[in-house]
Design an enzyme around this catalytic site. Structure first.
Site, PDB file in Angstrom:
ATOM      1  CG  ASP A  71      10.146  -1.336  -4.604  1.00 15.29           C
ATOM      2  OD1 ASP A  71      10.770  -2.307  -4.138  1.00 15.29           O
ATOM      3  OD2 ASP A  71       8.932  -1.179  -4.439  1.00 15.29           O
ATOM      4  CG  ASN A 140      -1.285   2.869  -0.560  1.00 13.80           C
ATOM      5  OD1 ASN A 140      -0.855   1.832  -1.068  1.00 13.80           O
ATOM      6  ND2 ASN A 140      -0.540   3.939  -0.401  1.00 13.80           N
ATOM      7  CG  HIS A 142       2.047   0.743  -2.574  1.00 16.13           C
ATOM      8  ND1 HIS A 142       2.770   1.395  -1.609  1.00 16.13           N
ATOM      9  CD2 HIS A 142       2.164  -0.573  -2.270  1.00 16.13           C
ATOM     10  CE1 HIS A 142       3.301   0.518  -0.784  1.00 16.13           C
ATOM     11  NE2 HIS A 142       2.950  -0.682  -1.160  1.00 16.13           N
ATOM     12  CD  GLU A 147       3.044   4.778  -1.894  1.00 21.79           C
ATOM     13  OE1 GLU A 147       1.967   4.156  -1.870  1.00 21.79           O
ATOM     14  OE2 GLU A 147       3.975   4.551  -1.084  1.00 21.79           O
TER      15      GLU A 147
HETATM   16  P1  PGA Z   1       3.652  -6.531   2.275  1.00 18.32           P
HETATM   17  O1  PGA Z   1       3.844  -5.267   1.353  1.00 18.32           O
HETATM   18  O2  PGA Z   1       3.941  -7.717   1.408  1.00 18.32           O
HETATM   19  O3  PGA Z   1       4.667  -6.348   3.367  1.00 18.32           O
HETATM   20  O4  PGA Z   1       2.244  -6.515   2.762  1.00 18.32           O
HETATM   21  C1  PGA Z   1       3.244  -5.234   0.110  1.00 18.32           C
HETATM   22  C2  PGA Z   1       3.491  -3.887  -0.524  1.00 18.32           C
HETATM   23  O5  PGA Z   1       3.545  -2.884   0.205  1.00 18.32           O
HETATM   24  O6  PGA Z   1       3.614  -3.838  -1.753  1.00 18.32           O
END
Ligand code: PGA
Length: 245
Positions: A71, A140, A142, A147
């Site tokens: 992304d 959450n 995702h 999301e």
């Molecule tokens: P993080 O993010 O590795 O910074 O915890 C993971 C994500 O949001 O997919």
């Protein structure tokens, strides 16, 4: 645990990074010209650090891989220090010699983001699909910027960031108002097409959602729960993140 999911629980973040780097390096040794799906965020940083070191000591050759990132934020260009293009260049690509033409990341500043999504999806297909896709997981649930929603996102799309994600990612920006509200993200279907998925989760803040994703109902309210339907998922979690597994 489902039989299509291989779970490794390791002591801590260091051990997670080491295990993930070794697994990634082994795959690159077997398939040096393979197509690798990559993630940003804090979780894979330790793995990338180790891959850089392995590359500097000639234990791994990443100069022929083809990379596709999950992304990118919309509205910022690749030179912005918080863009994922900048993250990948500085944390992995430059030091491992991944050629510029093999670094695929959606353009967050594309004049037509919807067209950029369609083109990105096509590029992945034309490259022959992704062999190994690295994923983190949001608190959450995702994966990428898919999301929680009423339906699973299909292909690469223009996605709105959830409030929880904007909050979580504000730690990288001067102010929460600076966090982009939209992104271009591989969809759940795009991710599910990868031959193998490597999901990394570290820390207690991920424990509850990791349990829900891997053992709870399959629902678009927990996007990562779709992985239960994938044929080959490897999960590396540290003890804190694996608390409920
Ligand atoms: P993080 O993010 O590795 O910074 O915890 C993971 C994500 O949001 O997919």
């Amino acid at each position: 645990m489902l039989k299509n999911i291989t779970l490794y629980v390791v002591e801590d973040y260091n051990a997670l990074s080491q295990k993930a780097a070794l697994l990634f390096a082994q795959t690159v040794k077997t398939n040096p010209t393979g197509v690798y799906g990559l993630a940003t965020g804090s979780t894979p940083e330790g793995m990338y650090d180790r891959l850089v070191k392995m590359s500097q000591t000639n234990e791994i050759d990443m100069t022929k891989i083809v990379a596709f990132n999950l992304d990118e934020y919309v509205s910022i260009g690749p030179d912005h220090t918080q863009s994922y293009a900048y993250y990948m260049a500085t944390k992995l690509f430059n030091a491992t010699g991944v050629p510029i033409q093999n670094r695929n990341i959606p353009r967050g500043d594309a004049p037509d983001p919807h067209n950029e999504c369609a083109e990105y999806e096509k590029k992945i297909v034309n490259a022959g699909g992704i062999h190994l896709q690295v994923l983190g997981i949001g608190t959450n649930g995702h994966i990428g910027f898919n999301e929680p929603a009423d339906t699973f996102a299909g292909q690469t799309s223009y996605a709105a960031l959830a409030e929880e994600t904007i909050q979580a990612n504000s730690r990288f920006f001067d102010s929460i108002d600076d966090v982009p509200k939209f992104a271009i993200s591989m969809g759940i279907q795009t991710i599910m097409m990868a031959e193998t998925i490597l999901l990394l989760a570290s820390g207690e803040s991920k424990a509850k959602i990791l349990g829900e994703a891997l053992q709870g109902p399959i629902t678009p309210q927990v996007p990562a729960s779709a992985l239960q339907l994938h044929r080959n998922v490897i999960v590396i979690a540290d003890k804190a993140a694996a608390k409920f597994l």
